[in-house]
Each structure stands twice: as structure tokens, then as C-alpha cells.
Design an enzyme around this catalytic site. Sequence first.
Site, short mmCIF file in Angstrom:
data_model
loop_
_atom_site.label_atom_id
_atom_site.label_comp_id
_atom_site.label_asym_id
_atom_site.label_seq_id
_atom_site.Cartn_x
_atom_site.Cartn_y
_atom_site.Cartn_z
N LYS A 207 0.81 -1.22 0.00
CA LYS A 207 0.00 0.00 0.00
C LYS A 207 0.85 1.27 0.00
O LYS A 207 0.37 2.33 -0.38
CB LYS A 207 -0.99 -0.03 1.15
CG LYS A 207 -2.03 -1.12 0.93
CD LYS A 207 -3.07 -1.20 1.99
CE LYS A 207 -4.14 -2.22 1.62
NZ LYS A 207 -3.63 -3.61 1.60
C1 LIG Z 1 -4.25 -4.71 1.00
C2 LIG Z 1 -3.43 -5.96 0.87
C3 LIG Z 1 -3.77 -6.99 -0.04
C4 LIG Z 1 -5.02 -6.93 -0.91
O1 LIG Z 1 -4.93 -5.97 -1.91
P1 LIG Z 1 -6.24 -5.48 -2.70
O2 LIG Z 1 -5.79 -4.36 -3.55
O3 LIG Z 1 -7.20 -5.05 -1.63
O4 LIG Z 1 -6.75 -6.64 -3.47
C5 LIG Z 1 -2.94 -8.09 -0.14
N1 LIG Z 1 -1.84 -8.21 0.64
C6 LIG Z 1 -1.49 -7.26 1.54
C7 LIG Z 1 -0.28 -7.48 2.38
C8 LIG Z 1 -2.26 -6.10 1.69
O5 LIG Z 1 -1.90 -5.17 2.59
#
Ligand SMILES: *Cc1c(COP(=O)(O)O)cnc(C)c1O
Length: 498
Positions: free
Chosen positions: A112
Site C-alpha cells: 500500500k
Molecule cells: C491490501 C493488501 C492486499 C489486498 O490488496 P487489494 O488491492 O485489496 O486486493 C494483499 N496483501 C497485503 C499485504 C495487503 O496489505
Amino acid sequence: MRYISTRGQSRPVTAAEALLTGLAPDGGLYLPEEFPESAALNPFTAPSLTYRQLAGRILTMFLSDYTRAELEECISQAYGSNFATPAITPVTMVDEKLGFLELWHGPTCAFKDLALQLLPHLLTAAARKMQFDREIVLLVATSGDTGKAALEGFKDVPGTRVIVFYPEDGVSTVQKRQMITQEGTNTYVVGVTGNFDQAQAGVKALFTNEAFQRELAAAGKTFSSANSINWGRLVPQLVYYFKAWFDLCQNHGLAPGETFNVVVPTGNFGNILAAYYGKKLGLPLHKLICASNRNNVLTEFIQTGVYNRNRQFYQTLSPSMDILVSSNLERLLYDLVGADPAPVRAYMDQLQRQGSYQLTAAQKERLQKEFWAGFADEAETTAAIKSVYERYQYLLDPHTAVGYKVYRDYLEATGDDRPTIIASTASPFKFNQGVAQAVLGPEAAAVADEFALMEKLSAVTGVAMPAVLAGLRDKPVRHQQVIAPAAMEETVRTILGL
Ligand SMILES: *Cc1c(COP(=O)(O)O)cnc(C)c1O
């Protein structure tokens, strides 16, 4: 380039407006009017682009109302020494055909960061362009990764404040420590004695409280959301898929015209949707492989065309994928139904009323042409971490391990062994407990102190801990407040001096 709503009942807006408002007024998600295929994004004609340069080319296409200088300024603030490697998102090949795209070298050790290190700068630039002079107050309820990434992204960004609510007992030890030691003069972190849903409901109640909004406006402030449905979170995620393609071509022999697969551990469908949009821009992807944990609503959707959220919710080793309503899927639906808002509205209405909807045969066929799906349960996730470590001496976090398990299933089911990139979404040390259990065994992992366990895992495997996690132990706690869910509004009032 203008942005339209998936539900077709709001007027088209500029990128700046789409970013500032997040959700369209008709409840839909903003989409660019077109996806221009671009020769500027080709490793054979522009081989030496850096991450930042690639980001510049992609953002220029989509955020066409920003000036070049504005975008460059945002990009240089977002992708620099705050990442542990100048490559930003390096690819580690574990064998000839399989690589991990490491998206966790940023300040919070999860993918993120790639969006949330950039978004605050894009938002404040949008506010300047629109001569919007209120303070932007980010209100976030988090189950772990988003909250910390938003805090780090907005920390000390002028004109913004960020308030994060997390479930006191619902995040990992490392995640909690990351949040309560948060620095910055505009950051507020509050524990809630309830679960994530209660924290989320409290935030939603504030967002929809019109009297509160008026009070806020009178005080020169406005709420905003860093939620993954914001276009400003999606567009930065296209960059690393192109970077991976460049890497495969330059360092691993991918030839012009050759395609590759991507596997994406998926929750809210943001990360995998970015790969799909990359393909529209000319990224040579064969299949987009959607990997879910035990909350396998997307596996079922892609395999059968039925989306059904009426099911048991499970807490898993991969908590950032514990989701039953994947909000970004609405953008894909818009394409599946033939760029028509009416059926999108109908499906979303059915989802709201009865918790499910079903694609037509033609729509399902379109979906399956692009996507393949599978899932891993808890035992399979642990087994994947162990097997990848034993086979390649490479450590996976539980989310990425779900991706690996589904990749193996895909290989077996299809025999398609073309080059494949698995999106590695978090550092294994961020989800230390689950990884240590898998690699060291439950007995050796029974170490009460999380940081001691991290050191042990690092010592046994020879894999270095990210410096930002290792440094957490000695950081002073700056945010001690814990409240009942019912006290959220009062707390926000106090923080904002209302
Ligand atoms: C948010 C997240 C995901 C999922 O990603 P999306 O874009 O919501 O599909 C997968 N792995 C981790 C470690 C995350 O923080």
C-alpha cells in the site's frame, strides 16, 4: 482526460476532482474515459526508464489536468530514500520462469506504500488547483496495513491531518507497534475496544453525518478518504507492473511479443485491477491470476460468474485479504457488461439487497478470458511458506504464500508454464508469527516477545529484517488512547477542536 462514474448518473469530472471526492456522487467509482495504448511504455523502445520516469509517463496520461512540474514534484517526494532500494519494486527470480515482484520495500513494509506515499501529494496538489482551501482530514478505519500506510504517507504533509482508528485486539503485534509509535505533528492514532467492523461503522457514520460535515466546513476543514476505491490509489499501482515487464525484458530474456502471467493475492480487487488496466495500456499479460484466502468469494465469482457475499467470514493468516465485498470489482464489472452503467447499477443493487448477483454467460466468458482464480486455506498457506523456503531459501509472507499456492494450482490445471510474476504484497517480518510457525515449527516459534522472534527468524533463515521494522522496538509510544466504539465522534471532535 475526464473521469466518468461506473453508475452513469454523475457528471464527468477532472482527475483532480475525482481524486478529491473519491466516490462519485451517484455512489459509483470514477473511471477514465479511455485507456490510450502507449508506445511511451515499451521496454524495447524506451529501455532505460527508472521507476520515477515510468511513474511520470503513466501519471501524465491519466492526470492530464496536472502540469508536468506538479507531477514530477509529487513523484520525487513519493519514491526516494523512503524506499529501502532504489529499484523501488525489485523482481526476485527464484527460478527461470518464476519471479516475485517485491512491493514491500517502502516505509510500512506492505504494497500500500506504493500508492499511499504518492496520494497525499496528489491530493494537496489537486486542492491547490481547485483553490480548495480547507484542511483535509483523513479519517481511516484500518485492519492493519492501510492505516499505517496512510499515516506514513500523510505525516507532516501541510494542509492535511490523519486520524486512524484500529481495533485494539484485531491487528498483529507488529502492526500495532507500527501505529502507536507513529511520528508526525498531524497524526492521530486511536485504539477502539471493538472489532474492525465497529471501527469502520463509526467512520462511516461520521462521513454520512451532514450536521457534522457542516460544522467541519464552518471550521475550515473537510473529511477525505484514502480508501482503495480512490482513483488516486489505483493509478500509482500500474507503474510497478510495467516496471516488472521492463525487468523481465532487460534482465531475464523476455522477448518482444512474449507474454507473461501475473498472480495477485487479492482482497479489495485494487491491486489486480491495476494489472488489468496495465494490459489495456499494452502490458503483454496473458492471464491475471486472482489468489484468495479462505474468504474465497472472488474464486467462486471468477469460476462460476456468481458473486455471493452471503457466507461465513473467516479470520485468516492473511488478514488484509479478509474481505467479502471487493469494492473495486465494480470497475471491472463496467467493462464486463460492455461499458454500460445500467447493468452495473442493477448488479450493485442486487448485491446491496440480496447479497449476490450472477453474470450472463457472455459476461462470464469475457471474465474468464482474462482471469483465472484459486484460493488457499490456512494449512495450504503455511505449507506454501515452508515449501518455498525449503526449495528456494526465499521467505514469503502469508498473503504472498496464498499467491504461490494458487500459482501451483494454475500450473497443474493448465500446464501453462510461461514466465510468471507473483505480486509479493508484504514483508514476511510484518506477519512474523505466521511465517515463523511455518518455517521454524510451532515449538521454536513459541517466543513471547515479537521482536525476539523476528530476530530468531532472521538469524535462522539468513534473511535480513527491514530496518524500519527492526527499529520499532526502541521507538517511544506516542499514541496511547483507547476508546469505546461509541466514543469515536467525541474523540474526533476533541482532536479537531470542534
Ligand atoms: C491490501 C493488501 C492486499 C489486498 O490488496 P487489494 O488491492 O485489496 O486486493 C494483499 N496483501 C497485503 C499485504 C495487503 O496489505
